[in-house]
Scaffold this motif. Sequence first.
Motif, mmCIF file in Angstrom:
data_model
loop_
_atom_site.group_PDB
_atom_site.id
_atom_site.type_symbol
_atom_site.label_atom_id
_atom_site.label_comp_id
_atom_site.label_asym_id
_atom_site.label_seq_id
_atom_site.Cartn_x
_atom_site.Cartn_y
_atom_site.Cartn_z
ATOM 1 N N HIS A 123 80.896 174.302 1.422
ATOM 2 C CA HIS A 123 80.414 174.779 2.729
ATOM 3 C C HIS A 123 81.403 175.758 3.368
ATOM 4 O O HIS A 123 81.060 176.438 4.322
ATOM 5 C CB HIS A 123 80.152 173.598 3.664
ATOM 6 C CG HIS A 123 78.905 172.834 3.341
ATOM 7 N ND1 HIS A 123 77.635 173.321 3.605
ATOM 8 C CD2 HIS A 123 78.713 171.615 2.767
ATOM 9 C CE1 HIS A 123 76.731 172.431 3.226
ATOM 10 N NE2 HIS A 123 77.363 171.385 2.694
ATOM 11 N N ASP A 130 72.790 172.517 3.396
ATOM 12 C CA ASP A 130 72.072 171.246 3.359
ATOM 13 C C ASP A 130 70.760 171.521 4.076
ATOM 14 O O ASP A 130 70.773 171.961 5.235
ATOM 15 C CB ASP A 130 72.845 170.146 4.084
ATOM 16 C CG ASP A 130 74.192 169.856 3.427
ATOM 17 O OD1 ASP A 130 74.320 170.083 2.203
ATOM 18 O OD2 ASP A 130 75.111 169.415 4.134
ATOM 19 N N GLU A 186 72.915 164.714 -4.336
ATOM 20 C CA GLU A 186 72.559 165.243 -3.012
ATOM 21 C C GLU A 186 71.338 166.150 -3.144
ATOM 22 O O GLU A 186 71.482 167.362 -3.358
ATOM 23 C CB GLU A 186 73.733 166.036 -2.407
ATOM 24 C CG GLU A 186 74.947 165.189 -2.080
ATOM 25 C CD GLU A 186 75.991 165.940 -1.237
ATOM 26 O OE1 GLU A 186 75.737 167.100 -0.837
ATOM 27 O OE2 GLU A 186 77.056 165.351 -0.982
ATOM 28 N N HIS A 189 71.449 169.564 -0.999
ATOM 29 C CA HIS A 189 72.513 170.573 -1.010
ATOM 30 C C HIS A 189 72.250 171.657 -2.065
ATOM 31 O O HIS A 189 72.277 171.378 -3.261
ATOM 32 C CB HIS A 189 73.872 169.895 -1.257
ATOM 33 C CG HIS A 189 75.038 170.836 -1.149
ATOM 34 N ND1 HIS A 189 76.145 170.590 -0.369
ATOM 35 C CD2 HIS A 189 75.266 172.046 -1.719
ATOM 36 C CE1 HIS A 189 77.002 171.598 -0.469
ATOM 37 N NE2 HIS A 189 76.483 172.485 -1.304
HETATM 38 ZN ZN LIG Z 1 76.263 169.861 1.666
#
Ligand SMILES: [Zn+2]
Length: 244
Positions: A123, A130, A186, A189
């Motif tokens: 990030h 996200d 995730e 993401h």
């Molecule tokens: Zn993330």
Amino acid sequence: MQRRTFINRSSSAALALALAPTIFIQEEKEYGILELMGKEDIELFGKGINLRKEAHDAFIEMKKAAYKDGIDLKIVSSYRSYDRQEAIFERKFLQYTDDDGMNPTDAIDKIIEYSTIPGTSRHHWGTDIDVVDGYRKVDGDVLVPHKYEGDGPYVDFKKWMDENSETYGFYLVYTNEPKRRGFKYEPWHYSYAPLSIPMLEQYRSKNVASIIIREDYYGAEHFTMNFLKSYIQNNILDINRKLL
Ligand SMILES: [Zn+2]
């Protein structure tokens, strides 16, 4: 079909990526270590988007296409600075140690199931997001895997992203492969590959661990070089192989 759309839509740099990653990387711009660690201000685009220009433009195209299929791609998190990541890390470290009584090593292991050590987050790059479906009304935390499976609220979103995101250059980073180490699965993401592939290449060529080991915040005093080396191997490099 998807490949053709990707090439039409993207710059010549992305074309080079599709054909020969090495050439693409050599022609790309150079990023400094502080920039790659989120310690420098970078130019970000789009209200509520906050990505580098090329990633922003690709996201807008993807968002328009998703709208047509009844999905509202809503970014929950995109660019995050080093300082912001440090605040997140410290808050969790103090919560797990002071409030929950965990020992520091176990607390750090728990933090890095989902959160990064400051200076190591994708990030920081302005290329990663996200993202969820803003049309769905969801109770509680949206970034939990079970909401993307079974009869969860984000199953349609997940299916759409599986079928379309790579057309726009966005790839899932922390996949659901059983043997993958590092951060857990995730499904929210995504990373804009035409920028983040060369950035990771440059990131791993720098001695980030030697900077992290000298940092001064709650928890950092428990890092060792061995820990940081295996963390980088597992959490930074054991990702979707298409992003390496
Ligand atoms: Zn993330």
